[in-house]
Motif scaffolding. Sequence first.
Motif, PDB file in Angstrom:
ATOM      1  N   CYS A  97       0.818  -1.207   0.000  1.00  0.00           N
ATOM      2  CA  CYS A  97       0.000   0.000   0.000  1.00  0.00           C
ATOM      3  C   CYS A  97       0.858   1.268   0.000  1.00  0.00           C
ATOM      4  CB  CYS A  97      -0.930  -0.018   1.207  1.00  0.00           C
ATOM      5  SG  CYS A  97      -2.083   1.362   1.218  1.00  0.00           S
ATOM      6  N   ARG A  98       1.944   1.256   0.736  1.00  0.00           N
ATOM      7  CA  ARG A  98       2.873   2.394   0.788  1.00  0.00           C
ATOM      8  C   ARG A  98       4.233   1.904   0.266  1.00  0.00           C
ATOM      9  NH1 ARG A  98       1.212   6.771   3.500  1.00  0.00           N
ATOM     10  NH2 ARG A  98      -0.706   6.614   4.660  1.00  0.00           N
ATOM     11  N   PRO A  99       4.350   1.790  -1.057  1.00  0.00           N
ATOM     12  CA  PRO A  99       5.510   1.104  -1.629  1.00  0.00           C
ATOM     13  C   PRO A  99       6.849   1.825  -1.522  1.00  0.00           C
ATOM     14  CG  PRO A  99       4.158   2.009  -3.366  1.00  0.00           C
ATOM     15  CD  PRO A  99       3.418   2.232  -2.079  1.00  0.00           C
ATOM     16  N   PHE A 100       6.846   3.121  -1.216  1.00  0.00           N
ATOM     17  CA  PHE A 100       8.107   3.858  -1.166  1.00  0.00           C
ATOM     18  C   PHE A 100       8.391   4.418   0.213  1.00  0.00           C
ATOM     19  CE2 PHE A 100       7.015   4.262  -5.693  1.00  0.00           C
ATOM     20  CZ  PHE A 100       8.174   3.750  -6.237  1.00  0.00           C
ATOM     21  N   THR A 101       9.664   4.490   0.517  1.00  0.00           N
ATOM     22  CA  THR A 101      10.128   5.198   1.709  1.00  0.00           C
ATOM     23  C   THR A 101      11.247   6.132   1.265  1.00  0.00           C
ATOM     24  OG1 THR A 101      11.728   3.450   2.227  1.00  0.00           O
ATOM     25  CG2 THR A 101       9.586   3.291   3.294  1.00  0.00           C
ATOM     26  N   MET A 102      11.460   7.164   2.044  1.00  0.00           N
ATOM     27  CA  MET A 102      12.524   8.114   1.751  1.00  0.00           C
ATOM     28  C   MET A 102      13.564   7.976   2.840  1.00  0.00           C
ATOM     29  SD  MET A 102      13.563  10.382  -0.395  1.00  0.00           S
ATOM     30  CE  MET A 102      12.222  11.062  -1.341  1.00  0.00           C
ATOM     31  N   ASN A 103      14.815   7.790   2.440  1.00  0.00           N
ATOM     32  CA  ASN A 103      15.913   7.723   3.401  1.00  0.00           C
ATOM     33  C   ASN A 103      17.098   8.508   2.849  1.00  0.00           C
ATOM     34  OD1 ASN A 103      17.194   6.030   1.528  1.00  0.00           O
ATOM     35  ND2 ASN A 103      16.462   4.171   2.523  1.00  0.00           N
ATOM     36  N   ALA A 104      18.239   8.362   3.483  1.00  0.00           N
ATOM     37  CA  ALA A 104      19.427   9.129   3.081  1.00  0.00           C
ATOM     38  C   ALA A 104      19.828   8.853   1.635  1.00  0.00           C
ATOM     39  CB  ALA A 104      20.586   8.812   4.020  1.00  0.00           C
ATOM     40  N   GLU A 105      19.560   7.633   1.142  1.00  0.00           N
ATOM     41  CA  GLU A 105      19.904   7.285  -0.247  1.00  0.00           C
ATOM     42  C   GLU A 105      18.875   7.801  -1.237  1.00  0.00           C
ATOM     43  OE1 GLU A 105      19.930   4.352   2.074  1.00  0.00           O
ATOM     44  OE2 GLU A 105      21.898   5.165   2.537  1.00  0.00           O
ATOM     45  N   GLY A 106      17.742   8.264  -0.749  1.00  0.00           N
ATOM     46  CA  GLY A 106      16.674   8.746  -1.627  1.00  0.00           C
ATOM     47  C   GLY A 106      15.456   7.852  -1.532  1.00  0.00           C
ATOM     48  N   LEU A 107      14.740   7.755  -2.622  1.00  0.00           N
ATOM     49  CA  LEU A 107      13.511   6.986  -2.709  1.00  0.00           C
ATOM     50  C   LEU A 107      13.842   5.498  -2.821  1.00  0.00           C
ATOM     51  CD1 LEU A 107      10.500   7.859  -2.990  1.00  0.00           C
ATOM     52  CD2 LEU A 107      10.793   7.630  -5.438  1.00  0.00           C
ATOM     53  N   THR A 108      13.334   4.683  -1.909  1.00  0.00           N
ATOM     54  CA  THR A 108      13.545   3.237  -1.984  1.00  0.00           C
ATOM     55  C   THR A 108      12.209   2.519  -1.866  1.00  0.00           C
ATOM     56  OG1 THR A 108      13.907   3.027   0.394  1.00  0.00           O
ATOM     57  CG2 THR A 108      15.854   3.366  -0.977  1.00  0.00           C
ATOM     58  N   MET A 109      12.171   1.303  -2.359  1.00  0.00           N
ATOM     59  CA  MET A 109      10.939   0.520  -2.290  1.00  0.00           C
ATOM     60  C   MET A 109      10.895  -0.258  -0.983  1.00  0.00           C
ATOM     61  SD  MET A 109      10.300  -0.770  -6.177  1.00  0.00           S
ATOM     62  CE  MET A 109       8.757  -1.519  -5.714  1.00  0.00           C
ATOM     63  N   ALA A 110       9.779  -0.135  -0.285  1.00  0.00           N
ATOM     64  CA  ALA A 110       9.606  -0.813   0.995  1.00  0.00           C
ATOM     65  C   ALA A 110       9.619  -2.328   0.838  1.00  0.00           C
ATOM     66  CB  ALA A 110       8.302  -0.356   1.657  1.00  0.00           C
ATOM     67  N   VAL A 111       9.169  -2.825  -0.302  1.00  0.00           N
ATOM     68  CA  VAL A 111       9.119  -4.268  -0.522  1.00  0.00           C
ATOM     69  C   VAL A 111      10.525  -4.874  -0.550  1.00  0.00           C
ATOM     70  CG1 VAL A 111       9.108  -4.298  -3.049  1.00  0.00           C
ATOM     71  CG2 VAL A 111       7.790  -6.013  -1.801  1.00  0.00           C
ATOM     72  N   ASN A 112      11.549  -4.045  -0.781  1.00  0.00           N
ATOM     73  CA  ASN A 112      12.930  -4.543  -0.764  1.00  0.00           C
ATOM     74  C   ASN A 112      13.363  -4.968   0.634  1.00  0.00           C
ATOM     75  OD1 ASN A 112      13.180  -4.156  -3.489  1.00  0.00           O
ATOM     76  ND2 ASN A 112      14.252  -2.228  -3.313  1.00  0.00           N
ATOM     77  N   ASP A 113      12.677  -4.503   1.673  1.00  0.00           N
ATOM     78  CA  ASP A 113      12.966  -4.961   3.025  1.00  0.00           C
ATOM     79  C   ASP A 113      12.462  -6.385   3.244  1.00  0.00           C
ATOM     80  OD1 ASP A 113      14.069  -2.500   3.580  1.00  0.00           O
ATOM     81  OD2 ASP A 113      12.266  -1.729   4.567  1.00  0.00           O
ATOM     82  N   ARG A 114      11.531  -6.804   2.417  1.00  0.00           N
ATOM     83  CA  ARG A 114      10.908  -8.115   2.551  1.00  0.00           C
ATOM     84  C   ARG A 114      11.452  -9.126   1.541  1.00  0.00           C
ATOM     85  NH1 ARG A 114       6.284  -9.913   5.155  1.00  0.00           N
ATOM     86  NH2 ARG A 114       5.011 -11.414   4.032  1.00  0.00           N
ATOM     87  N   TYR A 115      11.814  -8.643   0.362  1.00  0.00           N
ATOM     88  CA  TYR A 115      12.299  -9.505  -0.714  1.00  0.00           C
ATOM     89  C   TYR A 115      13.601  -8.942  -1.270  1.00  0.00           C
ATOM     90  CZ  TYR A 115       7.588 -11.493  -0.842  1.00  0.00           C
ATOM     91  OH  TYR A 115       6.416 -12.109  -0.523  1.00  0.00           O
ATOM     92  N   ASP A 116      14.457  -9.830  -1.755  1.00  0.00           N
ATOM     93  CA  ASP A 116      15.694  -9.392  -2.404  1.00  0.00           C
ATOM     94  C   ASP A 116      15.362  -8.668  -3.700  1.00  0.00           C
ATOM     95  OD1 ASP A 116      17.246 -10.580  -0.442  1.00  0.00           O
ATOM     96  OD2 ASP A 116      17.482 -12.456  -1.556  1.00  0.00           O
ATOM     97  N   ASN A 117      16.010  -7.543  -3.902  1.00  0.00           N
ATOM     98  CA  ASN A 117      15.800  -6.779  -5.116  1.00  0.00           C
ATOM     99  C   ASN A 117      16.218  -7.615  -6.319  1.00  0.00           C
ATOM    100  OD1 ASN A 117      15.189  -4.727  -6.843  1.00  0.00           O
ATOM    101  ND2 ASN A 117      16.943  -3.462  -6.318  1.00  0.00           N
ATOM    102  N   GLY A 118      15.341  -7.700  -7.298  1.00  0.00           N
ATOM    103  CA  GLY A 118      15.636  -8.467  -8.505  1.00  0.00           C
ATOM    104  C   GLY A 118      15.162  -9.905  -8.453  1.00  0.00           C
ATOM    105  N   GLN A 119      14.702 -10.372  -7.292  1.00  0.00           N
ATOM    106  CA  GLN A 119      14.225 -11.749  -7.150  1.00  0.00           C
ATOM    107  C   GLN A 119      12.754 -11.807  -7.573  1.00  0.00           C
ATOM    108  OE1 GLN A 119      13.699 -12.942  -3.109  1.00  0.00           O
ATOM    109  NE2 GLN A 119      13.374 -15.083  -3.592  1.00  0.00           N
TER     110      GLN A 119
END
Length: 163
Positions: free
Chosen positions: A99-121
């Motif tokens: 529902c809230r797919p993006f978060t903002m951190n020091a690196e910029g815009l990141t996808m929240a789903v990457n905390d749950r799944y490996d990016n690219g998997q």
Amino acid sequence: MKARITLMVAMMTIVLTAAAMPYTDARNKAMFLTDKMAYELNLTESQLEAVYEINLDYMLNIDEEADMYGFNWEIRNRDMAQVLSDSQNSQYLASEWFCRPFTMNAEGLTMAVNDRYDNGQFLMQLPTEVLTYKGGHNQMDASFYASQNFDKPETLRLLGQAN
């Protein structure tokens, strides 16, 4: 006169390059997010295609942090409610990574789903038809998906449950 034309061309270039996330980035992020949604929400093929379109339209309109949960996010949620079954939509709204797919951190815009799944998997096989959609179904007044019928599953698959 030449200076004016040059100035106008420069201004148009700046405006066009300051637009939202590039299409390729938006497409890749939409495919990755849709893949996880298809897996966890047990999307049917017709739902999967519509969810990809909705995710892509949303991502194509993200310029800055303020866009993440503004008007386009509301359109996304409205359209998801048209495509998903009631139980799927409840699970979608309850999951921060969907529902809230993006978060903002020091690196910029990141996808929240990457905390749950490996990016690219990727977990599912996305239909090749999704690659032909270029965006534009996110309408302001009424949902593009309201008049369409989607084959919706009766129940949700629980994580770890065999198909």
